[in-house]
Design an enzyme around this catalytic site. Structure first.
Site, PDB file in Angstrom:
ATOM      1  N   ASP A 260     -56.012  -1.296  10.473  1.00  0.00           N
ATOM      2  CA  ASP A 260     -56.541  -1.522  11.816  1.00  0.00           C
ATOM      3  C   ASP A 260     -57.683  -2.531  11.722  1.00  0.00           C
ATOM      4  OD1 ASP A 260     -56.227   0.299  14.638  1.00  0.00           O
ATOM      5  OD2 ASP A 260     -57.974  -1.031  14.512  1.00  0.00           O
TER       6      ASP A 260
ATOM      7  N   ASP B  95     -56.845  -7.491   9.773  1.00  0.00           N
ATOM      8  CA  ASP B  95     -56.444  -8.145  11.025  1.00  0.00           C
ATOM      9  C   ASP B  95     -54.983  -8.581  10.902  1.00  0.00           C
ATOM     10  OD1 ASP B  95     -56.125  -9.848  13.230  1.00  0.00           O
ATOM     11  OD2 ASP B  95     -58.198 -10.581  13.082  1.00  0.00           O
ATOM     12  N   VAL B  96     -54.134  -8.140  11.843  1.00  0.00           N
ATOM     13  CA  VAL B  96     -52.715  -8.516  11.766  1.00  0.00           C
ATOM     14  C   VAL B  96     -52.503 -10.025  11.944  1.00  0.00           C
ATOM     15  CG1 VAL B  96     -51.708  -6.286  12.431  1.00  0.00           C
ATOM     16  CG2 VAL B  96     -52.325  -7.937  14.221  1.00  0.00           C
TER      17      VAL B  96
ATOM     18  N   SER C 138     -43.590  -3.056  25.306  1.00  0.00           N
ATOM     19  CA  SER C 138     -44.176  -2.493  26.525  1.00  0.00           C
ATOM     20  C   SER C 138     -43.146  -2.641  27.643  1.00  0.00           C
ATOM     21  CB  SER C 138     -45.421  -3.303  26.872  1.00  0.00           C
ATOM     22  OG  SER C 138     -45.881  -3.027  28.178  1.00  0.00           O
TER      23      SER C 138
ATOM     24  N   TYR D 111     -50.111 -11.167  27.813  1.00  0.00           N
ATOM     25  CA  TYR D 111     -49.553  -9.844  27.503  1.00  0.00           C
ATOM     26  C   TYR D 111     -48.057  -9.827  27.827  1.00  0.00           C
ATOM     27  CZ  TYR D 111     -49.489  -4.790  26.786  1.00  0.00           C
ATOM     28  OH  TYR D 111     -49.223  -3.522  26.298  1.00  0.00           O
TER      29      TYR D 111
ATOM     30  N   LYS E 146     -45.140  -9.578  24.947  1.00  0.00           N
ATOM     31  CA  LYS E 146     -44.316  -8.367  24.895  1.00  0.00           C
ATOM     32  C   LYS E 146     -42.837  -8.688  25.144  1.00  0.00           C
ATOM     33  CE  LYS E 146     -47.530  -5.357  23.836  1.00  0.00           C
ATOM     34  NZ  LYS E 146     -47.528  -4.687  22.512  1.00  0.00           N
TER      35      LYS E 146
ATOM     36  N   VAL F  16     -49.485   4.647  28.877  1.00  0.00           N
ATOM     37  CA  VAL F  16     -49.706   5.686  27.869  1.00  0.00           C
ATOM     38  C   VAL F  16     -51.200   5.999  27.875  1.00  0.00           C
ATOM     39  CG1 VAL F  16     -49.389   6.369  25.462  1.00  0.00           C
ATOM     40  CG2 VAL F  16     -47.866   4.636  26.470  1.00  0.00           C
TER      41      VAL F  16
END
Ligand SMILES: NC(=O)c1ccc[n+]([C@@H]2O[C@H](COP(=O)([O-])OP(=O)(O)OC[C@H]3O[C@@H](n4cnc5c(N)ncnc54)[C@H](O)[C@@H]3O)[C@@H](O)[C@H]2O)c1
Length: 277
Positions: free
Chosen positions: A38, A76-77, A156, A177, A181, A210
């Site tokens: 994370d 960090d991804v 999402s 976003y 997604k 969620v």
């Protein structure tokens, strides 16, 4: 009784809290050891508080309580080499890798930051590039075993439908976003098609709301207060409160387990009919 993932190892991005933590604990309860990463830092375009190292430590604590092992690192991804390092450290310690859950994501669609072009760039960097880097970094270890495996991308409902539905609710963050997604469905199909011959199954889940700090926060409350039409556009057709993270975990366990052995290339809506046409 032995869990269905006894002897397996799962790699989860974004595991400090929320859905990622729920997946880590459930996979451990099912017998898997866990490699977790994370960021544990704030990204400026994100208007809600992001988690800290203490949150990731709590995931470690909860997984260890089940009796399973966990290797958890801050990373960090968006940094491919760093993600590779985390996978290498985890595999060195835990011995193998079977499942990859590309879960880390940001929703920079609230606060005034959402109107800055950086919000688009950050959303695409984390939610698209980060997903690709997570899978690419993990894939060699899964392939090495030659025993197949399963990958699940968390997209999402915004993978099927724009989060902003009116001119007034447009923002760079909402665009980033929605675009990212949608784009990970392409990543999922790329891998599902190409990895089928290696018996590695690849699917995506598409939750609506969620109940995690990503949507339950002050900035989001202000946004839907100021722009009720933004909130209305995220309402499911079924009359339901936001899902619990555990309900997303249920679907991911289904994909990774024996139950999902014939499933690959599936983009599964978990949205109470939000995206129903
Ligand atoms: N909460 C919702 O309503 C909802 C709905 C649909 C999809 N999703 C998706 O579900 C996934 C999990 O989100 P959540 O609801 O648990 O929210 P969350 O904010 O609680 O968890 C997301 C995690 O990803 C981590 N992360 C963010 N950027 C990172 C980076 N660059 N590198 C490493 N880790 C990073 C965060 O630190 C955080 O721990 C995300 O991909 C999100 O877009 C959430």
């Amino acid at each position: 009784m032995a869990g269905q993932f006894e002897g397996k190892v799962v790699f989860i991005s974004g595991a400090a809290r929320g859905q990622g933590r729920s997946h880590a604990v459930r996979f451990a309860e099912e017998g898997a050891d866990v490699i977790a990463l994370d960021l544990c830092e704030q990204i400026d375009s994100v208007a809600y508080p992001m988690p800290s190292r203490e949150d990731l430590d709590e995931t470690v604590n909860l997984v260890e309580k089940t009796g399973r092992r966990i290797v958890a690192e801050q990373a960090d991804v968006r940094d491919f080499e760093r993600v590779r390092e985390v996978v290498a450290n985890g595999v060195a310690e835990l011995g193998r890798l079977d499942f990859v859950l590309a879960n880390a994501g940001i929703f920079p669609a609230a606060g005034t930051q959402r109107l800055d072009i950086t919000a688009f760039v950050d959303a695409v960097d984390v939610n698209l590039k980060g997903v690709y880097f997570t899978i690419e970094a993990a894939l060699p270890a899964v392939l090495n075993q030659g025993e197949g495996g399963a990958i699940v991308i968390t997209s999402s409902a915004a993978g099927f439908k724009s989060v902003s539905t009116t001119f007034d609710t447009m923002s760079h963050g909402a665009a980033g976003y929605t675009a990212s997604k949608h784009a990970v469905i392409g990543v999922m199909r790329h891998y599902a098609t190409s990895l089928a011959e290696k018996n590695i199954r690849v699917n995506s889940v598409h939750p609506g709301g969620v109940a995690t700090p990503m949507i339950i926060n002050e900035a989001m409350g202000r946004l839907v207060g100021d722009q009720p039409e933004f909130g209305d556009a995220q309402q499911p057709k079924l009359s339901m409160p936001p899902m619990d993270p555990a309900e997303v975990t249920d679907a991911i366990v289904y994909f990774c387990g024996h139950s999902g052995r014939h499933l690959t290339g599936v983009a599964l809506p978990l949205d109470g009919g939000l995206t129903l046409k």
